[in-house]
Design a protein around this motif. Structure first.
Motif, PDB file in Angstrom:
ATOM      1  N   ALA A 145      35.590  -7.311 -31.805  1.00 55.60           N
ATOM      2  CA  ALA A 145      36.619  -6.842 -32.734  1.00 55.60           C
ATOM      3  C   ALA A 145      36.522  -7.588 -34.064  1.00 55.60           C
ATOM      4  O   ALA A 145      36.640  -6.987 -35.143  1.00 55.60           O
ATOM      5  N   PHE A 146      36.302  -8.885 -33.995  1.00 58.12           N
ATOM      6  CA  PHE A 146      36.171  -9.682 -35.217  1.00 58.12           C
ATOM      7  C   PHE A 146      34.913  -9.297 -36.000  1.00 58.12           C
ATOM      8  O   PHE A 146      34.948  -9.174 -37.231  1.00 58.12           O
ATOM      9  N   GLU A 147      33.812  -9.117 -35.291  1.00 54.84           N
ATOM     10  CA  GLU A 147      32.568  -8.729 -35.957  1.00 54.84           C
ATOM     11  C   GLU A 147      32.736  -7.403 -36.684  1.00 54.84           C
ATOM     12  O   GLU A 147      32.295  -7.240 -37.828  1.00 54.84           O
ATOM     13  N   ASN A 148      33.371  -6.452 -36.048  1.00 59.52           N
ATOM     14  CA  ASN A 148      33.570  -5.137 -36.656  1.00 59.52           C
ATOM     15  C   ASN A 148      34.508  -5.187 -37.857  1.00 59.52           C
ATOM     16  O   ASN A 148      34.370  -4.401 -38.792  1.00 59.52           O
ATOM     17  N   ALA A 149      35.460  -6.117 -37.841  1.00 54.51           N
ATOM     18  CA  ALA A 149      36.419  -6.230 -38.940  1.00 54.51           C
ATOM     19  C   ALA A 149      35.778  -6.803 -40.200  1.00 54.51           C
ATOM     20  O   ALA A 149      36.242  -6.538 -41.312  1.00 54.51           O
ATOM     21  N   PHE A 150      34.699  -7.558 -40.025  1.00 53.43           N
ATOM     22  CA  PHE A 150      34.086  -8.232 -41.170  1.00 53.43           C
ATOM     23  C   PHE A 150      32.714  -7.680 -41.554  1.00 53.43           C
ATOM     24  O   PHE A 150      32.214  -7.975 -42.644  1.00 53.43           O
ATOM     25  N   LYS A 151      32.099  -6.866 -40.696  1.00 55.90           N
ATOM     26  CA  LYS A 151      30.704  -6.505 -40.944  1.00 55.90           C
ATOM     27  C   LYS A 151      30.524  -5.539 -42.105  1.00 55.90           C
ATOM     28  O   LYS A 151      29.480  -5.543 -42.770  1.00 55.90           O
ATOM     29  N   ASP A 152      31.521  -4.701 -42.373  1.00 59.95           N
ATOM     30  CA  ASP A 152      31.408  -3.717 -43.458  1.00 59.95           C
ATOM     31  C   ASP A 152      31.975  -4.329 -44.738  1.00 59.95           C
ATOM     32  O   ASP A 152      33.190  -4.529 -44.851  1.00 59.95           O
ATOM     33  N   PRO A 153      31.143  -4.621 -45.742  1.00 60.34           N
ATOM     34  CA  PRO A 153      31.628  -5.248 -46.983  1.00 60.34           C
ATOM     35  C   PRO A 153      32.695  -4.428 -47.689  1.00 60.34           C
ATOM     36  O   PRO A 153      33.549  -4.977 -48.388  1.00 60.34           O
ATOM     37  N   GLU A 154      32.654  -3.103 -47.505  1.00 61.73           N
ATOM     38  CA  GLU A 154      33.609  -2.243 -48.196  1.00 61.73           C
ATOM     39  C   GLU A 154      35.022  -2.395 -47.641  1.00 61.73           C
ATOM     40  O   GLU A 154      35.991  -2.026 -48.304  1.00 61.73           O
ATOM     41  N   GLN A 155      35.137  -2.929 -46.433  1.00 59.15           N
ATOM     42  CA  GLN A 155      36.477  -3.169 -45.883  1.00 59.15           C
ATOM     43  C   GLN A 155      37.150  -4.344 -46.570  1.00 59.15           C
ATOM     44  O   GLN A 155      38.368  -4.423 -46.615  1.00 59.15           O
ATOM     45  N   GLY A 170      42.008 -16.073 -31.739  1.00 61.53           N
ATOM     46  CA  GLY A 170      40.915 -15.711 -32.640  1.00 61.53           C
ATOM     47  C   GLY A 170      41.343 -15.902 -34.084  1.00 61.53           C
ATOM     48  O   GLY A 170      42.470 -15.569 -34.440  1.00 61.53           O
ATOM     49  N   GLU A 171      40.419 -16.426 -34.906  1.00 60.99           N
ATOM     50  CA  GLU A 171      40.739 -16.697 -36.309  1.00 60.99           C
ATOM     51  C   GLU A 171      39.436 -16.743 -37.102  1.00 60.99           C
ATOM     52  O   GLU A 171      38.498 -17.429 -36.709  1.00 60.99           O
ATOM     53  N   ARG A 172      39.382 -15.970 -38.182  1.00 60.90           N
ATOM     54  CA  ARG A 172      38.166 -15.964 -39.000  1.00 60.90           C
ATOM     55  C   ARG A 172      38.510 -15.694 -40.461  1.00 60.90           C
ATOM     56  O   ARG A 172      39.459 -14.973 -40.766  1.00 60.90           O
ATOM     57  N   TYR A 173      37.686 -16.270 -41.361  1.00 60.50           N
ATOM     58  CA  TYR A 173      37.890 -16.129 -42.796  1.00 60.50           C
ATOM     59  C   TYR A 173      36.569 -15.786 -43.477  1.00 60.50           C
ATOM     60  O   TYR A 173      35.497 -16.223 -43.037  1.00 60.50           O
TER      61      TYR A 173
END
Length: 444
Positions: A145-155, A170-173
């Motif tokens: 879920a985290f990978e998918n939230a960050f992988k698309d630069p347009e998001q 889970g926590e990511r920046y």
């Protein structure tokens, strides 16, 4: 030759017409850019070039040029040298857009803060986080879920945090942002405003049927029947245009007005209360002005949010910005770290109880999450809802705190879950549905 002259003449007229009609917008563009820059640099400690390359890389705003001065903690912006605007940071109050009245205002009165010693880990303190693995969480699925939230630069996701059973699982920046970076909540601030009214109600100082215009004789039979409840539910019947892409009620208020509590107050009635639902940042700032009227002094008003909510639950990074008259701009301008935004969501997940201390009544959560008439089940009382199933794969008890560019705090009681997402790009309902579905799949 005559044809060429005619075409040149038409083109010239077009350019003049375009300049004439768009010149007033320059005031808003440079106002937005200077305010954004001053707040981002002096509140969030970000580099000006980063703000220009990211935050200001949006239609019209990218036309602006900005300069920052550390001598007076200010930022100045213009569009090709035209319509310069200046925003100045004032300690404890945030950045304010200056105008011809700027010198008349007093910035000496600032909020008192009520910090307590950090002895507990997140969420009930700021002394680190628990290093605990929950048996019912599949961390591999959560990582997807985290990978998918960050992988698309347009998001353009900046931070994502998932809290389950009062623990961060889970926590990511994004690069350049950390757990200490303050992030603008935009309209997430509106839910803070509602909470302040919930606190007043719990303390016996306010009722939702209070009529703030009741004593204004000239408004008899027009505004006199409007209650706090109507305002919190955005169903007062007062006129308002919430359009950020042109000169409208909301852009004039945020980038031109010295006193932002008056914009909605001065509007005409276009419908009886409850007859229509109309989302309005002006209504929230009107409520901020009404909130100020409940206190004998300006200092008491400034202290109240920090003493009774923000610092009481340890959201110590949070800063509320004011307008030139010292009113909190609770429609739009609260800054806090992702962890502190998560604490706000947890306060509601725990139904107003904060580590054994009650902040507002348990029934207040039911109140803000009850659908408002004519909102099609998407809005409660300054909170957004899933009552109509706009996130089809998520339980309908979800309610959320929403802000511009996809700022979100999702509260899902049935899953004992709070999800915070911040970014620079609005996400579709489908995208949020997918994100939440993937997160929930990791929890058994």
């Amino acid at each position: 030759m005559k044809k060429i002259k005619l075409l040149l003449g038409i083109a010239l007229v077009g350019i003049i017409a375009a300049a004439y009609f768009n010149y007033p917008k320059l005031n808003l563009i440079s106002g937005y850019a200077s305010k954004s820059m001053a707040s981002s640099v002096f509140i969030a400690d970000r580099e000006p070039v980063d703000v220009i390359l990211n935050d200001h890389e949006m239609p019209l705003i990218k036309l602006s040029d900005c300069e920052v001065s550390t001598e007076d903690n200010s930022a100045t912006a213009s569009v090709y040298g035209l319509m310069p605007r200046k925003a100045v940071f004032k300690e404890g109050l945030g950045a304010v857009l200056t105008n011809d009245e700027y010198e008349k205002h007093n910035f000496d009165i600032i909020p008192n803060r009520f910090f307590v010693k950090d002895t507990l880990p997140f969420p009930f303190g700021n002394n680190g986080v628990k290093d605990t693995v929950l048996a019912n969480v599949d961390y591999d699925k959560l990582e997807v879920a985290f990978e998918n939230a960050f992988k698309d630069p347009e998001q353009r996701t900046r931070s994502l945090m998932v809290v389950h059973k009062n623990q961060i699982i889970g926590e990511r920046y994004i690069r350049g942002f950390t757990e200490d970076t303050k992030i603008l909540g935009w309209s997430m601030t509106k839910s803070l405003l509602a909470t302040l009214y919930g606190i007043l109600e719990y303390q016996g100082e306010m009722k939702m049927d209070y009529k703030p215009f009741g004593n204004e004789i000239r408004m008899k039979n027009l505004k006199s029947n409007i209650t706090i409840d109507h305002l919190l539910r955005m169903q007062s019947g007062l006129a308002w245009e919430e359009n950020y892409f042109k000169i409208s009620d909301v852009t004039r208020m945020l980038f031109l007005d010295s006193d932002m509590t008056l914009a909605q107050r001065n509007k005409n009635v276009i419908a009886a209360p409850t007859e229509i639902w109309n989302y309005s940042s002006g209504t929230t700032n009107l409520l901020s002005g009404i909130l100020r009227e409940q206190f004998e002094t300006h200092q008491e008003y400034l202290d109240f949010p920090y003493q009774e909510l923000i610092d009481k639950i340890g959201m110590n990074s949070m800063l509320l910005e004011t307008d030139l008259m010292g009113n909190y701009i609770l429609s739009s301008y609260a800054w806090a770290t992702t962890r502190d935004w998560a604490k706000f969501g947890l306060l509601y997940l725990n139904k107003g109880d904060w580590n054994g201390e009650r902040i507002f009544s348990e029934s207040w959560v039911d109140y803000v999450s009850t659908p408002t008439v004519n909102s099609d089940g998407v809005y409660g009382a300054h909170f957004w809802l899933n009552a109509n199933g706009k996130y089809p794969d998520i339980s309908k008890d979800l309610f959320s705190v929403n802000g511009f560019q996809g700022q979100r705090i999702f509260i899902i009681p049935s899953k004992d879950l709070v999800v915070v997402r911040t970014g620079l790009e609005e996400q579709s309902d489908e995208q949020f549905n997918t994100l939440l579905k993937e997160i929930i799949r990791s929890i058994q």
